[in-house]
Design a protein around this motif. Structure first.
Motif, short mmCIF file in Angstrom:
data_model
loop_
_atom_site.label_atom_id
_atom_site.label_comp_id
_atom_site.label_asym_id
_atom_site.label_seq_id
_atom_site.Cartn_x
_atom_site.Cartn_y
_atom_site.Cartn_z
N GLN A 19 0.83 -1.20 0.00
CA GLN A 19 0.00 0.00 0.00
C GLN A 19 0.87 1.25 0.00
OE1 GLN A 19 -2.62 0.24 3.39
NE2 GLN A 19 -4.00 1.64 2.34
N SER A 20 1.96 1.23 0.72
CA SER A 20 2.88 2.36 0.76
C SER A 20 3.49 2.61 -0.62
CB SER A 20 3.96 2.09 1.80
OG SER A 20 4.89 3.13 1.81
N ARG A 21 3.87 1.53 -1.29
CA ARG A 21 4.41 1.67 -2.65
C ARG A 21 3.35 2.22 -3.60
NH1 ARG A 21 6.57 -3.25 -1.16
NH2 ARG A 21 5.14 -4.43 -2.48
N LEU A 22 2.13 1.75 -3.45
CA LEU A 22 1.03 2.26 -4.28
C LEU A 22 0.82 3.75 -4.07
CD1 LEU A 22 -1.96 -0.28 -4.16
CD2 LEU A 22 -0.56 0.32 -6.12
N ALA A 23 0.92 4.18 -2.83
CA ALA A 23 0.67 5.59 -2.50
C ALA A 23 1.68 6.50 -3.19
CB ALA A 23 0.74 5.80 -0.99
N THR A 24 2.91 6.04 -3.37
CA THR A 24 3.90 6.88 -4.04
C THR A 24 3.68 6.88 -5.55
OG1 THR A 24 5.52 5.10 -4.18
CG2 THR A 24 5.63 6.54 -2.25
N GLU A 25 3.16 5.78 -6.09
CA GLU A 25 2.94 5.68 -7.53
C GLU A 25 1.60 6.28 -7.96
OE1 GLU A 25 3.23 1.50 -8.31
OE2 GLU A 25 5.24 1.40 -7.48
N ARG A 26 0.55 5.88 -7.24
CA ARG A 26 -0.81 6.32 -7.58
C ARG A 26 -1.60 6.51 -6.29
NH1 ARG A 26 -3.35 1.91 -10.77
NH2 ARG A 26 -5.08 3.34 -10.80
N PRO A 27 -1.59 7.72 -5.75
CA PRO A 27 -2.26 7.96 -4.46
C PRO A 27 -3.72 7.51 -4.41
CG PRO A 27 -0.96 9.86 -5.10
CD PRO A 27 -0.94 8.91 -6.26
N GLU A 28 -4.43 7.60 -5.50
CA GLU A 28 -5.84 7.20 -5.50
C GLU A 28 -6.01 5.69 -5.32
OE1 GLU A 28 -4.47 6.74 -9.70
OE2 GLU A 28 -4.17 8.26 -8.19
N ALA A 29 -4.97 4.92 -5.60
CA ALA A 29 -5.04 3.47 -5.45
C ALA A 29 -4.62 3.01 -4.06
CB ALA A 29 -4.17 2.80 -6.50
N ALA A 30 -4.26 3.94 -3.19
CA ALA A 30 -3.77 3.57 -1.86
C ALA A 30 -4.87 3.50 -0.81
CB ALA A 30 -2.69 4.55 -1.42
N ASP A 31 -6.10 3.71 -1.19
CA ASP A 31 -7.23 3.53 -0.28
C ASP A 31 -7.16 2.12 0.31
OD1 ASP A 31 -10.15 4.10 0.60
OD2 ASP A 31 -10.27 2.21 -0.53
N ASP A 32 -7.50 1.95 1.58
CA ASP A 32 -7.39 0.65 2.25
C ASP A 32 -8.04 -0.48 1.48
OD1 ASP A 32 -5.93 1.59 4.37
OD2 ASP A 32 -7.55 1.44 5.83
N VAL A 33 -9.28 -0.29 1.06
CA VAL A 33 -10.02 -1.37 0.40
C VAL A 33 -9.46 -1.65 -0.99
CG1 VAL A 33 -12.30 -2.12 -0.40
CG2 VAL A 33 -12.07 -0.94 1.79
N VAL A 34 -9.14 -0.59 -1.73
CA VAL A 34 -8.56 -0.76 -3.07
C VAL A 34 -7.21 -1.45 -2.96
CG1 VAL A 34 -7.65 0.45 -5.10
CG2 VAL A 34 -9.79 1.22 -4.05
N ALA A 35 -6.37 -0.99 -2.05
CA ALA A 35 -5.06 -1.60 -1.86
C ALA A 35 -5.20 -3.06 -1.43
CB ALA A 35 -4.24 -0.81 -0.85
N GLY A 36 -6.15 -3.34 -0.55
CA GLY A 36 -6.37 -4.72 -0.10
C GLY A 36 -6.75 -5.63 -1.25
N PHE A 37 -7.64 -5.16 -2.11
CA PHE A 37 -8.06 -5.95 -3.26
C PHE A 37 -6.89 -6.16 -4.23
CE2 PHE A 37 -9.53 -6.14 -7.66
CZ PHE A 37 -10.30 -7.29 -7.62
N ARG A 38 -6.17 -5.09 -4.52
CA ARG A 38 -5.05 -5.18 -5.46
C ARG A 38 -3.94 -6.06 -4.91
NH1 ARG A 38 -3.08 -0.10 -8.41
NH2 ARG A 38 -1.85 -1.78 -9.30
N TRP A 39 -3.63 -5.94 -3.62
CA TRP A 39 -2.60 -6.78 -3.01
C TRP A 39 -3.00 -8.25 -3.12
CZ3 TRP A 39 -3.10 -10.06 1.21
CH2 TRP A 39 -1.91 -10.64 1.67
N ARG A 40 -4.27 -8.53 -2.82
CA ARG A 40 -4.72 -9.94 -2.88
C ARG A 40 -4.57 -10.50 -4.29
NH1 ARG A 40 -9.98 -13.06 -0.42
NH2 ARG A 40 -9.55 -15.00 -1.50
N THR A 41 -4.99 -9.75 -5.30
CA THR A 41 -4.95 -10.27 -6.67
C THR A 41 -3.56 -10.17 -7.31
OG1 THR A 41 -5.72 -8.16 -7.57
CG2 THR A 41 -7.40 -9.82 -7.09
N ASP A 42 -2.80 -9.11 -7.02
CA ASP A 42 -1.52 -8.88 -7.68
C ASP A 42 -0.33 -9.51 -6.96
OD1 ASP A 42 -3.05 -7.37 -9.39
OD2 ASP A 42 -2.29 -5.44 -8.71
N VAL A 43 -0.44 -9.64 -5.64
CA VAL A 43 0.71 -10.10 -4.85
C VAL A 43 0.43 -11.44 -4.17
CG1 VAL A 43 2.25 -9.54 -2.91
CG2 VAL A 43 1.46 -7.72 -4.44
N PHE A 44 -0.60 -11.46 -3.34
CA PHE A 44 -0.86 -12.63 -2.50
C PHE A 44 -1.18 -13.90 -3.30
CE2 PHE A 44 -4.04 -15.29 -0.34
CZ PHE A 44 -3.25 -15.80 0.67
#
Length: 167
Positions: free
Chosen positions: A66-91
């Motif tokens: 989420q911290s990395r997302l915030a530096t790249e695209r602040p709008e994508a760093a919202d808790d729920v958005v970051a949680g969804f993206r982390w689950r699909t892209d990383v986890f």
């Protein structure tokens, strides 16, 4: 409060109460709710149901992502958005790779937690981020650092019946 959260407690209630008659000193009163803070937070953000220990590890990885997302695209760093993206892209991809590295003996979620821990330990030894591939290689070769949970062995032996004792 951070320390209580680190221990797995959720803060239910906070209050400042006077601790002296002249009210010049206040006491912080904290009521804790339960010891599943991290598991509940991870479920809220990702929908994953895991144990408290696994949730602590996974939340740390999610927060770093989420911290990395915030530096790249602040709008994508919202808790729920970051949680969804982390689950699909990383986890999910990481879990598949880690489970494959360990073979059929591994619980996929625990395999991913082991991957994160091994990556962290190897990175500390090298003084730099060694990356996912080095950690996967170490897991597959069963060469994780000795202090890693991935090196723990659980031995289960069947119990036999005891002879009858008569007194």
């Amino acid at each position: 409060m951070r320390r209580l959260n680190e221990l797995g407690f959720a803060i239910d209630e906070l209050a400042l109460e006077p601790s002296t008659d002249d009210r010049s000193t206040l006491r912080l009163k904290v009521a804790v709710a339960n010891r599943r803070f991290h598991a509940q937070e991870l479920r809220r953000l990702t929908g994953l149901e895991v144990g408290e220990g696994q949730a602590t590890i996974l939340l740390n990885d999610l927060r770093a992502y989420q911290s990395r997302l915030a530096t790249e695209r602040p709008e994508a760093a919202d808790d729920v958005v970051a949680g969804f993206r982390w689950r699909t892209d990383v986890f999910e991809p990481g879990m598949v790779k880690a489970a494959a590295a360990l073979g059929d003996v591994a619980d996929p979620i625990q395999a991913f937690c082991d991957l994160l821990e091994v990556r962290w330990l190897l990175s500390e030894q090298e003084g730099r981020d060694v990356g996912e591939e080095a950690a996967l290689t170490a897991l597959a070769a069963r060469q994780a650092p000795s202090e890693s949970a991935a090196q723990m062995v659980v031995a289960e032996t069947a119990t036999a019946s005891f002879p009858e004792v008569r007194g």
